[in-house]
Design a protein around this motif. Structure first.
Motif, PDB file in Angstrom:
ATOM      1  N   GLN A   1      49.387   9.023   9.181  1.00  0.00           N
ATOM      2  CA  GLN A   1      49.868   9.323  10.530  1.00  0.00           C
ATOM      3  C   GLN A   1      49.659   8.170  11.501  1.00  0.00           C
ATOM      4  OE1 GLN A   1      47.609  12.853  11.422  1.00  0.00           O
ATOM      5  NE2 GLN A   1      48.887  14.190  10.158  1.00  0.00           N
ATOM      6  N   GLY A   2      48.976   7.114  11.051  1.00  0.00           N
ATOM      7  CA  GLY A   2      48.803   5.927  11.874  1.00  0.00           C
ATOM      8  C   GLY A   2      47.539   5.881  12.696  1.00  0.00           C
ATOM      9  N   HIS A   3      46.523   6.672  12.336  1.00  0.00           N
ATOM     10  CA  HIS A   3      45.290   6.726  13.131  1.00  0.00           C
ATOM     11  C   HIS A   3      44.274   5.646  12.772  1.00  0.00           C
ATOM     12  CE1 HIS A   3      46.209  10.262  15.458  1.00  0.00           C
ATOM     13  NE2 HIS A   3      46.485  10.964  14.377  1.00  0.00           N
ATOM     14  N   GLY A   4      44.463   4.930  11.689  1.00  0.00           N
ATOM     15  CA  GLY A   4      43.490   3.921  11.312  1.00  0.00           C
ATOM     16  C   GLY A   4      42.294   4.533  10.601  1.00  0.00           C
ATOM     17  N   PHE A   5      41.266   3.712  10.390  1.00  0.00           N
ATOM     18  CA  PHE A   5      40.108   4.185   9.631  1.00  0.00           C
ATOM     19  C   PHE A   5      38.863   3.405  10.040  1.00  0.00           C
ATOM     20  CE2 PHE A   5      37.276   3.926   5.913  1.00  0.00           C
ATOM     21  CZ  PHE A   5      37.058   5.280   5.693  1.00  0.00           C
ATOM     22  N   ASP A   6      37.841   4.118  10.512  1.00  0.00           N
ATOM     23  CA  ASP A   6      36.561   3.512  10.858  1.00  0.00           C
ATOM     24  C   ASP A   6      35.453   4.473  10.464  1.00  0.00           C
ATOM     25  OD1 ASP A   6      34.376   2.186  11.841  1.00  0.00           O
ATOM     26  OD2 ASP A   6      34.982   2.246  13.942  1.00  0.00           O
ATOM     27  N   ARG A   7      34.766   4.162   9.373  1.00  0.00           N
ATOM     28  CA  ARG A   7      33.602   4.944   8.941  1.00  0.00           C
ATOM     29  C   ARG A   7      32.523   3.974   8.487  1.00  0.00           C
ATOM     30  NH1 ARG A   7      32.902   9.071   3.851  1.00  0.00           N
ATOM     31  NH2 ARG A   7      33.392   7.151   2.734  1.00  0.00           N
ATOM     32  N   ARG A   8      31.308   4.176   8.984  1.00  0.00           N
ATOM     33  CA  ARG A   8      30.184   3.313   8.638  1.00  0.00           C
ATOM     34  C   ARG A   8      29.033   4.201   8.162  1.00  0.00           C
ATOM     35  NH1 ARG A   8      30.480  -0.035  14.398  1.00  0.00           N
ATOM     36  NH2 ARG A   8      32.735   0.289  14.677  1.00  0.00           N
ATOM     37  N   TRP A   9      28.921   4.332   6.865  1.00  0.00           N
ATOM     38  CA  TRP A   9      27.930   5.245   6.285  1.00  0.00           C
ATOM     39  C   TRP A   9      26.513   4.782   6.617  1.00  0.00           C
ATOM     40  CZ3 TRP A   9      28.734   9.681   3.256  1.00  0.00           C
ATOM     41  CH2 TRP A   9      27.576  10.240   2.725  1.00  0.00           C
ATOM     42  N   VAL A  10      25.711   5.712   7.116  1.00  0.00           N
ATOM     43  CA  VAL A  10      24.292   5.444   7.366  1.00  0.00           C
ATOM     44  C   VAL A  10      23.478   6.602   6.797  1.00  0.00           C
ATOM     45  CG1 VAL A  10      24.622   4.013   9.415  1.00  0.00           C
ATOM     46  CG2 VAL A  10      24.447   6.495   9.668  1.00  0.00           C
ATOM     47  N   PRO A  11      22.267   6.332   6.320  1.00  0.00           N
ATOM     48  CA  PRO A  11      21.424   7.427   5.817  1.00  0.00           C
ATOM     49  C   PRO A  11      20.971   8.335   6.953  1.00  0.00           C
ATOM     50  CG  PRO A  11      20.194   5.384   5.870  1.00  0.00           C
ATOM     51  CD  PRO A  11      21.622   5.024   6.187  1.00  0.00           C
ATOM     52  N   LEU A  12      20.543   9.514   6.597  1.00  0.00           N
ATOM     53  CA  LEU A  12      20.109  10.485   7.602  1.00  0.00           C
ATOM     54  C   LEU A  12      18.963   9.938   8.443  1.00  0.00           C
ATOM     55  CD1 LEU A  12      20.602  13.383   8.615  1.00  0.00           C
ATOM     56  CD2 LEU A  12      18.898  14.155   6.950  1.00  0.00           C
ATOM     57  N   SER A  13      18.144   9.096   7.857  1.00  0.00           N
ATOM     58  CA  SER A  13      17.002   8.526   8.580  1.00  0.00           C
ATOM     59  C   SER A  13      17.436   7.608   9.718  1.00  0.00           C
ATOM     60  CB  SER A  13      16.096   7.749   7.609  1.00  0.00           C
ATOM     61  OG  SER A  13      16.817   6.690   6.993  1.00  0.00           O
ATOM     62  N   ARG A  14      18.709   7.171   9.701  1.00  0.00           N
ATOM     63  CA  ARG A  14      19.227   6.304  10.759  1.00  0.00           C
ATOM     64  C   ARG A  14      20.202   7.042  11.671  1.00  0.00           C
ATOM     65  NH1 ARG A  14      21.554   1.243   7.765  1.00  0.00           N
ATOM     66  NH2 ARG A  14      22.449   0.941   9.851  1.00  0.00           N
ATOM     67  N   ILE A  15      20.074   8.361  11.713  1.00  0.00           N
ATOM     68  CA  ILE A  15      20.854   9.194  12.628  1.00  0.00           C
ATOM     69  C   ILE A  15      19.875   9.917  13.539  1.00  0.00           C
ATOM     70  CG2 ILE A  15      22.442  11.141  12.852  1.00  0.00           C
ATOM     71  CD1 ILE A  15      23.613  10.374  10.141  1.00  0.00           C
ATOM     72  N   SER A  16      20.130   9.895  14.817  1.00  0.00           N
ATOM     73  CA  SER A  16      19.213  10.493  15.780  1.00  0.00           C
ATOM     74  C   SER A  16      18.948  11.971  15.478  1.00  0.00           C
ATOM     75  CB  SER A  16      19.806  10.386  17.193  1.00  0.00           C
ATOM     76  OG  SER A  16      19.041  11.139  18.117  1.00  0.00           O
ATOM     77  N   PRO A  17      17.684  12.386  15.467  1.00  0.00           N
ATOM     78  CA  PRO A  17      17.377  13.816  15.330  1.00  0.00           C
ATOM     79  C   PRO A  17      18.042  14.650  16.422  1.00  0.00           C
ATOM     80  CG  PRO A  17      15.395  12.497  15.049  1.00  0.00           C
ATOM     81  CD  PRO A  17      16.461  11.569  15.530  1.00  0.00           C
ATOM     82  N   GLN A  18      18.315  14.021  17.581  1.00  0.00           N
ATOM     83  CA  GLN A  18      19.005  14.736  18.657  1.00  0.00           C
ATOM     84  C   GLN A  18      20.388  15.206  18.193  1.00  0.00           C
ATOM     85  OE1 GLN A  18      17.472  15.526  21.316  1.00  0.00           O
ATOM     86  NE2 GLN A  18      15.819  14.039  21.544  1.00  0.00           N
ATOM     87  N   LEU A  19      21.077  14.372  17.410  1.00  0.00           N
ATOM     88  CA  LEU A  19      22.402  14.757  16.928  1.00  0.00           C
ATOM     89  C   LEU A  19      22.298  15.858  15.886  1.00  0.00           C
ATOM     90  CD1 LEU A  19      25.432  14.270  17.079  1.00  0.00           C
ATOM     91  CD2 LEU A  19      25.185  12.538  15.280  1.00  0.00           C
ATOM     92  N   VAL A  20      21.308  15.764  15.016  1.00  0.00           N
ATOM     93  CA  VAL A  20      21.106  16.820  14.013  1.00  0.00           C
ATOM     94  C   VAL A  20      20.875  18.156  14.702  1.00  0.00           C
ATOM     95  CG1 VAL A  20      19.616  17.629  12.156  1.00  0.00           C
ATOM     96  CG2 VAL A  20      20.217  15.206  12.289  1.00  0.00           C
ATOM     97  N   ARG A  21      19.985  18.166  15.691  1.00  0.00           N
ATOM     98  CA  ARG A  21      19.702  19.426  16.394  1.00  0.00           C
ATOM     99  C   ARG A  21      20.926  19.920  17.160  1.00  0.00           C
ATOM    100  NH1 ARG A  21      14.957  16.296  18.060  1.00  0.00           N
ATOM    101  NH2 ARG A  21      13.283  16.697  16.567  1.00  0.00           N
ATOM    102  N   SER A  22      21.687  18.998  17.717  1.00  0.00           N
ATOM    103  CA  SER A  22      22.870  19.386  18.496  1.00  0.00           C
ATOM    104  C   SER A  22      23.934  20.026  17.616  1.00  0.00           C
ATOM    105  CB  SER A  22      23.448  18.166  19.218  1.00  0.00           C
ATOM    106  OG  SER A  22      22.571  17.713  20.229  1.00  0.00           O
ATOM    107  N   VAL A  23      24.195  19.457  16.445  1.00  0.00           N
ATOM    108  CA  VAL A  23      25.236  20.036  15.592  1.00  0.00           C
ATOM    109  C   VAL A  23      24.777  21.355  14.992  1.00  0.00           C
ATOM    110  CG1 VAL A  23      26.318  17.809  15.093  1.00  0.00           C
ATOM    111  CG2 VAL A  23      24.581  18.698  13.532  1.00  0.00           C
ATOM    112  N   ILE A  24      23.481  21.485  14.720  1.00  0.00           N
ATOM    113  CA  ILE A  24      22.982  22.783  14.256  1.00  0.00           C
ATOM    114  C   ILE A  24      23.115  23.819  15.366  1.00  0.00           C
ATOM    115  CG2 ILE A  24      20.879  24.043  13.630  1.00  0.00           C
ATOM    116  CD1 ILE A  24      20.071  21.667  11.918  1.00  0.00           C
TER     117      ILE A  24
END
Length: 240
Positions: free
Chosen positions: A59-82
């Motif tokens: 559809q022409g949206h491009g692609f940007d994904r940068r895999w990081v382990p869970l240890s490099r994701i803010s706990p704030q985001l984990v709690r927010s999505v839960i």
């Protein structure tokens, strides 16, 4: 001659029946063992591009994904999505039957359709299946949900989820979303930023985390409060 012809037909029929039985067995083995093998591999290897990612690129949206382990994701985001998507994530085994019943009652009442999918179900759908709803996909989603709950466990499910979901046109995963919206790493997200990213998960192509309208600002505030509850009540202890 007639007896010989009957014997040959019987032999052919037996051979065809045997081949059919082997074909059925092969399909069953592949259908059961194939997904188990793939899920087992993805327990350790980042899943590649998903069906949705390919569709969006077409559809022409491009692609940007940068895999990081869970240890490099803010706990704030984990709690927010839960808090936003699945408050019983650490308690259920893939399916929140109470939420499913509420969603069914809500939809039967003729109101705006609402889903009851858990984070585990969303992960199974996003990683292994196509984005369009149908009964075949729902059945496969159930099977893959059982598999990832049994083979991956909660931390890996959360890690894959946060690295696979769509967060904007061509944006996939927490790192790309954090960089694009707030110019910080996924590890550096503060509570407000994390809540706003969680707020746009249902409609990532329409809603904006960096420039939120009144609705997303309000929704983000509710999610920030929910994230506080998640932390206070230990609802993310299976992950953090």
């Amino acid at each position: 001659m007639a007896r010989r012809a009957r014997s040959q037909r019987k032999a052919r029929g037996g051979l065809i029946g045997q081949l059919f039985r082997w074909a059925v067995i092969g399909v069953l083995v592949f259908g059961l063992a194939g997904p188990v093998l793939v899920v087992a591999v993805y327990r350790f290897v980042p899943p590649p591009m998903t069906w949705l990612m390919v569709e969006r690129m077409v559809q022409g949206h491009g692609f940007d994904r940068r895999w990081v382990p869970l240890s490099r994701i803010s706990p704030q985001l984990v709690r927010s999505v839960i808090g936003a998507e699945d408050s019983r994530f650490c308690e259920h085994h893939g399916f929140d039957w109470g939420a499913i019943r509420k969603a069914m009652d809500h939809n039967e009442a003729g109101k705006k359709l609402r889903g009851g999918s858990t984070i585990s179900q969303q992960t199974a759908k996003n990683v292994f299946l196509w984005p369009h709803r149908d009964w075949v996909r729902k059945g496969l989603e159930t099977w893959f949900t059982v598999l990832i709950e049994g083979i991956w466990g909660k931390p890996r499910i959360m890690e894959v989820y946060l690295n696979a979901i769509e967060w904007g046109p061509g944006l996939y995963g927490a790192e790309a979303a954090a960089q694009a919206n707030f110019h910080v790493s996924a590890a550096g997200l503060n509570p407000a930023q994390a809540a706003r990213l969680a707020a746009i998960i249902p409609k990532p192509l329409a809603w904006k985390a960096a420039r939120p309208g009144p609705y997303i600002q309000k929704r983000g505030g509710h999610i920030a409060a929910a994230a506080g509850t998640v932390r206070r009540d230990g609802l993310a202890d299976c992950v953090l």
